[in-house]
Design an enzyme around this catalytic site. Structure first.
Site, PDB file in Angstrom:
ATOM      1  N   HIS A   1       3.310   4.233  -3.441  1.00 32.71           N
ATOM      2  CA  HIS A   1       3.582   5.876  -3.855  1.00 32.71           C
ATOM      3  C   HIS A   1       4.834   5.754  -4.644  1.00 32.71           C
ATOM      4  O   HIS A   1       5.110   6.824  -5.282  1.00 32.71           O
ATOM      5  CB  HIS A   1       3.927   6.351  -2.519  1.00 32.71           C
TER       6      HIS A   1
ATOM      7  N   HIS B   1       9.050   6.880   8.744  1.00 32.94           N
ATOM      8  CA  HIS B   1       9.535   7.175   7.415  1.00 32.94           C
ATOM      9  C   HIS B   1      11.176   7.606   7.683  1.00 32.94           C
ATOM     10  O   HIS B   1      11.339   8.073   8.622  1.00 32.94           O
ATOM     11  CB  HIS B   1       8.777   8.249   6.679  1.00 32.94           C
TER      12      HIS B   1
ATOM     13  N   HIS C   1       4.223   4.161  12.864  1.00 31.53           N
ATOM     14  CA  HIS C   1       4.577   4.101  11.551  1.00 31.53           C
ATOM     15  C   HIS C   1       5.567   5.251  11.102  1.00 31.53           C
ATOM     16  O   HIS C   1       5.412   6.386  11.458  1.00 31.53           O
ATOM     17  CB  HIS C   1       3.290   4.233  10.722  1.00 31.53           C
TER      18      HIS C   1
ATOM     19  N   SER D   1       4.613  11.151   9.089  1.00 32.76           N
ATOM     20  CA  SER D   1       4.445  11.254   7.689  1.00 32.76           C
ATOM     21  C   SER D   1       5.552  12.096   7.097  1.00 32.76           C
ATOM     22  O   SER D   1       6.026  11.673   5.735  1.00 32.76           O
ATOM     23  CB  SER D   1       3.276  11.852   7.379  1.00 32.76           C
TER      24      SER D   1
ATOM     25  N   ARG E   1       0.814  -1.286  -0.067  1.00 36.94           N
ATOM     26  CA  ARG E   1       0.083   0.100  -0.144  1.00 36.94           C
ATOM     27  C   ARG E   1       0.862   1.506  -0.027  1.00 36.94           C
ATOM     28  O   ARG E   1       0.914   2.163  -0.860  1.00 36.94           O
ATOM     29  CB  ARG E   1      -0.979   0.059   1.271  1.00 36.94           C
TER      30      ARG E   1
END
Lengths: 336, 336
Positions: free
Chosen positions: B16, B195, B193, B166, B12
């Site tokens: 991107h 990055h 989550h 994010s 998912r």
């Protein structure tokens, strides 16, 4: 704000990723960009250091003399660094490098073999270059052992001493314990040099700075073998956010990294599976090609070989162990 | 040993990086490999979630229905996850996904806009799927604000709640403060989550686990836009070494990551300079193309634009701000 001196071995440790084939133009272009960013020390040389260019570990595209004179001419602000492994390089190589204008000279030894650096550190003290001693494969020694060997190196004349996480095995708490023990044992600046096998190079470097390291290594885009070194242009702003000053210009540093990606490397380092395994196992990633070759031929899992080499504390120069381990795993497989 | 549930959005969030062009064969092959590794949750969908395939953010190669039925068939052990952003997806999309066998459904909202998730969380509770709520761009909110919004989501029926970094802006201490505040405020499992814009995704994830997070996201080889997500096959062994169990088989996980590198991505993510800048600035990396395009045209430094957008707390949907900032920087440049 505490300050940290950034030491940039892009043009030396990065050579491992391109079989020591960086040409004079690439050396000059990156050195100029690093100089413009005010990186304090720009290290150059064959991946294995002065005098190492050979059929055995790979012949460099450019001689030591040409590398040093090329980078020397490109630097107006930055100091020039070189690296030497006793056995590959000699005291004559050190004197020659200093003659070419090397300001900072590092002697690398296995973590518990500091005595191999004694004679060379004396030569450096006499010649007037800044003498560093770095303990390699430092995950194989305890914090106390490292502190003892660091103190021994300072006794020989080292003006800075520290550790390389050569196998990329450390997590931050490991670094904190080791750098803390060394910083408590010596009065000189302490060095940390990370590798990114476990995605921890930047975090480990910040942990090192917080535990008292004052010289931290990083390479543009992490340029280096396997998973690469600590990514310099990430390290610098993260150190600054963590309360350390580096004196480096961020935009010029990013420009230097972009230039490095374009002009030095076929592609930036990737943290591939076998690199992760060698980091977890604590084995020198330079073993990879031989491990894969012998494992494939014998039909054993290369990952099992790496983990077994780690249990046996294999170090560079012990490539024969790979043959033994593969044979044993193959035999064990045949009997089950 | 404390346990952590790994949630894998490779199919998912990774979309991107390939403009949502993963095909059905690639989806099936990776889902089978992830299942063999016993990854607890395999998330699939358009990069922006259910219902997002469109000219505006990119049309996926495969419809939501086909993605879900393909991955559902491939999973024997792993649960299937989906993601939805209110506005792109609707309650009907949620019901359809559950009809296809989605076990874990995540609603993503901006860090301080939890109320947008209320209706959807109610739908999920009625439909019997495990309902998660994730607060995006969480560096823009304080630990207390995030704790308040997390509690609000639990009030709406979320069975797990947490944060996405994010913009890839956090350092470990930032994560510790935020996850700690949320874990103290709710009784449900807490999600993190990450990055990797600042090379900190693995270190941040370990910090999250240590602060009480019990669901941690990671993607094979870090597959994702820009610097990518937390690299899953690094995260798992590092968590295990840090005292957490995941129930995942390391060798099968490494095999899945190798397959992902070969079959899903043109090349693994690279931490490039503009990605570092967007992480430092705390700006959504999806702005990159537009920032570069407008900056180049106006002759201003794209890095200045990113830092100014960060100061103005620009968020996705505010692309108009880029035009304003570029115009102002251009005018300021003309008058100096």
């Amino acid at each position: 704000m505490r300050s940290v001196v950034i030491h940039d071995p892009t043009l030396r440790d990065g050579q491992h990723a391109v079989r020591h084939q960086l040409g004079a133009v690439a050396l000059r272009r990156y050195a100029e960009a690093a100089d413009a960013a005010r990186i304090p020390v720009v290290e150059v040389g064959h991946g294995n250091g002065l005098g190492a260019s050979s059929l055995q570990v790979g012949q460099a595209a450019v001689s030591d003399d040409e590398m040093l004179s090329t980078v020397r001419q490109a630097l107006r602000h930055s100091r020039m660094g070189v690296f030497m492994l006793p056995g590959w390089g000699t005291s004559d190589d050190l004197r020659r490098a200093i003659g070419h204008g090397a300001d900072v000279v590092r002697i690398g030894v296995h973590a518990t073999e500091t005595s191999l650096a004694e004679r060379h550190l004396e030569v450096l003290r006499e010649a007037g270059a800044e003498a560093h001693c770095v303990l390699m494969m430092s995950h194989m020694a305890s914090p106390d052992e490292l502190a003892e060997h660091a103190a021994q190196a300072v006794g020989y004349g080292a003006q800075a001493v520290g550790i390389m996480d050569s196998a990329g095995h450390f997590l931050p708490a490991d670094v904190t314990a080791r750098i803390g023990a060394i910083a408590a044992a010596v009065d000189t600046p302490v060095i940390f040099h990370g590798h990114d096998n476990l995605g921890m190079a930047v975090a480990n470097s910040v942990a090192a700075a917080e535990a008292g390291a004052r010289i931290i290594d990083g390479c543009a885009r992490g340029f280096g073998a396997g998973a690469g070194n600590t990514q310099l242009e990430v390290l610098v702003p993260v150190l600054e956010r963590s309360g350390f000053t580096t004196g480096i210009d961020l935009y010029a540093l990013l420009d230097a990294a972009d230039l490095a990606e374009r002009e030095l490397m076929p592609a930036p380092p990737v943290t591939a599976s076998m690199t992760i395994v060698s980091g977890l196992a604590g084995v020198f990633s330079g073993f990879k090609h031989r491990v894969l070759e012998l494992s494939t031929r014998a039909g054993v899992d290369a990952r099992d070989v790496f983990f077994e080499l780690g249990r046996r504390q294999a170090i560079a120069g012990q490539e024969d162990l790979i043959v033994d381990v593969v044979a044993e795993l193959s035999a064990r497989r045949a009997t089950t």
